[in-house]
Design an enzyme around this catalytic site. Structure first.
Site, PDB file in Angstrom:
ATOM      1  N   ASN A  11       0.803  -1.236   0.000  1.00  0.00           N
ATOM      2  CA  ASN A  11       0.000   0.000   0.000  1.00  0.00           C
ATOM      3  C   ASN A  11       0.830   1.277   0.000  1.00  0.00           C
ATOM      4  OD1 ASN A  11       0.709  -0.492   2.698  1.00  0.00           O
ATOM      5  ND2 ASN A  11      -1.055   0.644   3.450  1.00  0.00           N
ATOM      6  N   CYS A  38      -2.914   1.943   6.476  1.00  0.00           N
ATOM      7  CA  CYS A  38      -3.109   1.349   7.805  1.00  0.00           C
ATOM      8  C   CYS A  38      -3.666   2.398   8.766  1.00  0.00           C
ATOM      9  CB  CYS A  38      -1.806   0.785   8.326  1.00  0.00           C
ATOM     10  SG  CYS A  38      -0.478   1.980   8.302  1.00  0.00           S
ATOM     11  N   GLU A  69       4.650  -4.210  12.197  1.00  0.00           N
ATOM     12  CA  GLU A  69       3.684  -3.099  12.161  1.00  0.00           C
ATOM     13  C   GLU A  69       2.478  -3.603  11.390  1.00  0.00           C
ATOM     14  OE1 GLU A  69       3.449  -0.414  13.768  1.00  0.00           O
ATOM     15  OE2 GLU A  69       5.412  -0.621  14.693  1.00  0.00           O
TER      16      GLU A  69
END
Ligand code: NAD
Length: 484
Positions: free
Chosen positions: A155, A287, A253
């Site tokens: 992303n 995110c 993460e």
């Protein structure tokens, strides 16, 4: 009409390009599924192992370099990337559908990250520690970890790899980088851009591999010293467990379900554009995207009316159009998953606001929506959707808003919109969230600031800023008795 190109994935190992033995699938642009981007070929287990051996050799040379010498390579990487910014942004935009204007911003973030960490090459890397005995010089210093494996999502196909590569390199580590399938061609291009930056052979290696084989070969058996992973929580937990078994350093993460709280005194004209940007830029595939909107009841109907008007002006377009605010979602699998959530929203909630799609090509286009009439335990309010879908709920007051914000397995980012200083400060204190913001969108944390989440969003380390140096190094304490 299918536009053929001849892009084929290759590994970059030991300073050379290597063809791959296992044929995978062809990739088409999410903006136009008739435009072929290239063919993915994957590494065999032997090719993955070869990348680790090359990195081990590269480490021997790289760890001997001074900070100044390492910095020179990072500055050259930054200059090269800046020169190639249009080309890199264009390919990434075609490959994973992020709007071109945003993609150029992301590439420039990569350039800034490289320069930020290059500058660390001449900064202090330890402390002088007083000793109890006379004539003892005691100090601590950072030393590299060794070979680090970097596993990245699609992303942020440029910024996330660079916010791992740059601090890893300046600390003296060598790298085996495995990008996500939806960003492999951009990864190959980045390696080309970095090829003449002066890194010794084997210091930065790229492997194209299926996630599964990376899990089985690199993480279970590979001669690596650390892993930095960004991606979904489910994959991250597997990686954490594999690393813990071997006692190698890791950071993960992971996902988020980020809330924006709107209090009754908020300036709606300013807040709404920021909420929309947080929720819908990159088609909600950040995110840190805003995915829950929590609104105090006194202004709920005003907020909904203004939000509805603003969302009705949003139009999803081909990612390469200069004025595209939202592009398509990245892949067929993203399209299918998000479409299920859209169906759920239509069946079990009420669509409060909806944008438009304007396209002449067939692609993975999804209208942005805001869904209401779902309670806080509904899947739309608890699960990470990773698409242009946000859920809104009405709350009695500030206390309920913060309680709902914290009622999540995730704790990545959150915002509050208010002019009430006391409530803003209480929110910053009470939110169980890694990145908390007042009168700013949930996304967009700057590269020089620590980045990461609490709870299931992270393994509790941080990336970016000075925090990344702590991950990519270990501390050695030295003491010299220079006179008896
Ligand atoms: P993903 O977990 O599917 O994949 C991430 C990477 O892991 C890819 O390179 C993939 O090939 C690899 N992988 C998959 N299975 C593996 C295994 N068993 N062993 C080793 N590697 C494996 O995630 P994605 O779909 O690429 O990215 C979207 C997710 O990333 C979302 O959940 C999003 O919230 C999260 N994300 C988090 C951050 C953050 O900083 N917290 C930033 C961006 C994205």
């Amino acid at each position: 009409m299918i536009t053929q190109t001849d892009l084929i994935t290759k590994n970059y190992i030991g300073g050379q390009w290597h063809e791959l033995n296992e044929k995978g699938r062809s990739v088409y642009s999410p903006s136009n599924i008739n435009e072929k981007i290239g063919d993915i070929h994957y590494s065999t287990p032997e090719q993955i192992t070869a990348a680790v051996s090359a990195a081990r050799e590269g480490f021997k040379t790289w760890k001997q370099k001074t900070g100044v010498e390492r910095a020179a390579c990072l500055y050259k990487m930054a200059d090269n990337l800046e020169k190639a910014k249009e080309t890199v942004a264009n390919l990434a935009s075609r490959e994973m559908g992020k709007p071109i204007s945003e993609m150029i911003g992301e590439v420039m973030r990569g350039v800034n990250l490289l320069r930020y960490y290059a500058a660390e090459g001449v900064r202090p890397d330890g402390q002088l520690v007083p000793a109890s005995d006379q004539h003892v010089l005691q100090y601590s210093k950072r030393v590299p970890l060794g070979v680090v494996a970097l596993i990245t999502p699609w992303n942020f196909p440029v910024a996330i790899p660079i916010w791992k590569i740059a601090p890893a390199l300046i600390c003296g580590n060598s790298i085996v980088w495995k990008p996500a399938d939806n960003a492999v061609f951009t990864a190959g291009l980045l390696m080309e851009v970095f090829e003449d930056a002066g890194l010794p052979a084997g210091v930065l290696n790229l492997v194209i591999a299926r996630g599964r084989s990376i899990g089985d070969i690199l993480l279970e058996e590979g001669d690596i010293d650390a892993v930095s992973f960004t991606g979904s929580t489910s994959t991250g937990m597997q990686i954490a467990s594999a690393c813990a078994k071997r006692n190698i350093k890791y950071q993960t993460e992971m996902g988020g379900k980020n809330a924006a709280i709107v209090l009754k005194d908020a300036d709606l004209e300013k807040a709404i554009p920021m909420i929309l940007s947080g929720a819908f830029r990159s088609a909600g595939q950040k995110c840190t995207a805003t995915s829950r909107i929590i609104v105090e009841k006194d202004i709920y109907s005003d907020f909904i009316n203004q939000l509805r008007a603003a969302v009705s002006n949003l139009t999803v377009k081909d990612a390469l159009q200069a004025d595209a605010y939202l592009g398509p979602v990245a892949s067929k699998s993203q399209f299918d998953t998000i479409s299920e959530y859209v169906a759920l929203a239509r069946n079990e909630g009420e669509i409060i606001a909806e944008g438009n799609v304007e396209q002449s090509n067939q692609g993975y286009y999804i209208r942005p929506i805001v869904v209401g009439k779902v309670d806080a335990s509904h899947r739309l309010f608890t699960e990470e959707i990773f698409g242009p879908v946000a859920a809104v709920v009405e709350v009695e007051n500030f206390e309920e808003a913060v309680r709902l914000c914290n009622q999540s397995e995730y704790g990545l980012s959150a915002s509050i919109f208010t002019n009430d200083m006391e409530k803003a400060m209480r929110f910053l204190e009470e939110a169980e969230i890694g990145m908390v913001r007042v009168n700013q969108e949930t996304a967009g944390v700057e590269y020089q600031a620590p980045f990461g989440g609490m709870k299931s969003s992270s393994s509790h380390t941080r990336e970016q800023g000075q925090a990344a140096l702590d991950f990519y190094s270990q501390v050695k304490t030295c003491a010299i008795k220079y006179s008896f």
